[in-house]
Design an enzyme around this catalytic site. Structure first.
Site, PDB file in Angstrom:
ATOM      1  N   PRO A 140       0.755  -1.292  -0.085  1.00  0.00           N
ATOM      2  CA  PRO A 140      -0.030  -0.061  -0.054  1.00  0.00           C
ATOM      3  C   PRO A 140       0.856   1.224  -0.018  1.00  0.00           C
ATOM      4  O   PRO A 140       1.740   1.349   0.795  1.00  0.00           O
ATOM      5  CB  PRO A 140      -0.652  -0.223   1.184  1.00  0.00           C
ATOM      6  CG  PRO A 140      -0.089  -1.339   2.229  1.00  0.00           C
ATOM      7  CD  PRO A 140       0.746  -2.099   1.276  1.00  0.00           C
ATOM      8  N   GLU A 141       0.321   2.204  -0.897  1.00  0.00           N
ATOM      9  CA  GLU A 141       1.088   3.298  -1.039  1.00  0.00           C
ATOM     10  C   GLU A 141      -0.080   4.366  -0.736  1.00  0.00           C
ATOM     11  O   GLU A 141      -1.136   4.223  -0.498  1.00  0.00           O
ATOM     12  CB  GLU A 141       1.914   3.457  -2.148  1.00  0.00           C
ATOM     13  CG  GLU A 141       2.950   2.475  -2.351  1.00  0.00           C
ATOM     14  CD  GLU A 141       3.917   2.852  -3.634  1.00  0.00           C
ATOM     15  OE1 GLU A 141       3.726   3.685  -4.311  1.00  0.00           O
ATOM     16  OE2 GLU A 141       4.688   1.612  -4.011  1.00  0.00           O
TER      17      GLU A 141
ATOM     18  N   LYS B 289       1.280   7.657   4.384  1.00  0.00           N
ATOM     19  CA  LYS B 289       0.889   6.339   4.228  1.00  0.00           C
ATOM     20  C   LYS B 289       0.493   6.173   5.797  1.00  0.00           C
ATOM     21  O   LYS B 289      -0.012   4.945   6.102  1.00  0.00           O
ATOM     22  CB  LYS B 289       2.017   5.477   4.164  1.00  0.00           C
ATOM     23  CG  LYS B 289       2.722   5.227   2.405  1.00  0.00           C
ATOM     24  CD  LYS B 289       3.733   4.280   2.206  1.00  0.00           C
ATOM     25  CE  LYS B 289       4.849   4.992   1.239  1.00  0.00           C
ATOM     26  NZ  LYS B 289       5.816   3.873   1.340  1.00  0.00           N
TER      27      LYS B 289
ATOM     28  N   ARG C 179      15.693  -1.996  -3.398  1.00  0.00           N
ATOM     29  CA  ARG C 179      14.365  -2.226  -3.898  1.00  0.00           C
ATOM     30  C   ARG C 179      14.587  -2.600  -5.685  1.00  0.00           C
ATOM     31  O   ARG C 179      15.540  -1.833  -5.957  1.00  0.00           O
ATOM     32  CB  ARG C 179      13.344  -1.117  -3.732  1.00  0.00           C
ATOM     33  CG  ARG C 179      13.165  -0.736  -2.378  1.00  0.00           C
ATOM     34  CD  ARG C 179      12.502  -1.777  -1.374  1.00  0.00           C
ATOM     35  NE  ARG C 179      11.265  -1.994  -1.917  1.00  0.00           N
ATOM     36  CZ  ARG C 179      10.249  -1.323  -1.528  1.00  0.00           C
ATOM     37  NH1 ARG C 179      10.457  -0.372  -0.768  1.00  0.00           N
ATOM     38  NH2 ARG C 179       8.957  -1.624  -1.908  1.00  0.00           N
TER      39      ARG C 179
END
Ligand SMILES: [Zn+2]
Length: 273
Positions: free
Chosen positions: A2-3, A57, A257
């Protein structure tokens, strides 16, 4: 994972589900989502949700009894609504409402957090104060973006994901915004021109809007969970064709990442398209 858009959809769902209803019982399982005395504190919350604010967030829950919760969905956290008595896989905490529904915080990997704190103090918590501008909640101009990110010595994508500079972008939406803006993720922020910043701020807006449309609905689905088509332009498309020009999308590690970029649409050295 989730962003900003996914957390914003969670916020909108929760506001709708709580609307006109009271929390009659709060439950918290013994997981790392709660630390120390937080579980006991969480279970004391009662009454109406008076406000639910998103900053980056984070979700800031304020209840009429003065209790508050700072929530973070982590990697796999989500809120789902079920009838009382229904089972939910990976349910870790629950708000029981007076309308016979239960709002479950489900989180398979348990990197999420539910941190009770007095409602009045939520905005002054250190992690909240440390957040940069939120593109949706605060608005964001090209000049503000350049000011927040332009001084970073890190790669552009890493700087965009720095929550202290801009709040809410993560690995997916940073990659998507850079693709939309024709900017390579490894560009140094100091090399961007005013035109680049203009394209980038517009691209961030488009990427967030797309994410909001994509996640609209009662049951959030994250790409990592499988079972859904990859809706993104460049994210997760390594070794596949670029959705714009057909060139092979590259993937490479950046600050731990995986990053995705089209070598043709997002040239490393040149400015813009
Ligand atoms: Zn391309």
């Amino acid at each position: 994972m989730p962003e900003l858009p996914e957390v914003e959809i969670a916020r909108r769902n929760l506001v709708r589900w709580f609307d006109g209803h009271r929390l009659v019982r709060a439950e918290a399982d013994d997981t790392r989502i709660f630390r120390g005395a937080e579980r006991a504190e969480f279970t004391r919350i009662r009454g109406r949700l008076t406000s639910l604010v998103r900053r980056g967030k984070y979700l800031l829950f304020a209840f009429e009894d003065g209790h508050g919760v700072l929530g973070h969905l982590g990697m796999t956290g989500k809120f789902v609504r079920r009838k009382e008595g229904d089972e939910v896989r990976f349910s870790r905490a629950r708000f029981h409402l007076d309308d016979g529904h239960v709002l479950h915080f489900a989180d398979a990997r348990m990197f999420g957090r539910m941190e009770p704190a007095p409602a009045a103090s939520l905005r002054s918590l250190d992690v909240v104060k440390a957040l940069g501008r939120d593109p949706l909640a605060d608005g964001l101009t090209a000049g503000q973006l350049a000011e927040a990110v332009g001084t970073s010595k890190q790669d552009l994508k890493v700087a965009l994901m720095d929550q202290g500079r801009i709040a809410g972008l993560g690995n997916i939406h940073a990659a998507e915004a850079l693709f939309r803006a024709h900017l390579h993720p490894a560009r140094k922020p100091s090399t961007l021109t005013p035109d680049d910043w203009k394209r980038l701020v517009q691209a961030i807006r488009e990427s967030i809007d797309f994410g909001l449309e994509e996640q609209e609905g009662e049951e959030p689905v994250y790409l990592e969970e499988g079972g859904s088509e990859n809706p993104f332009l460049v994210y997760g498309r390594g070794d596949g064709p670029c959705s714009r020009c057909g060139s092979t999308v590259e993937s490479f590690p950046q600050a731990g990442r995986t990053t995705y970029a089209c070598p043709k649409c997002q040239p490393r050295g040149r400015v813009g398209k």
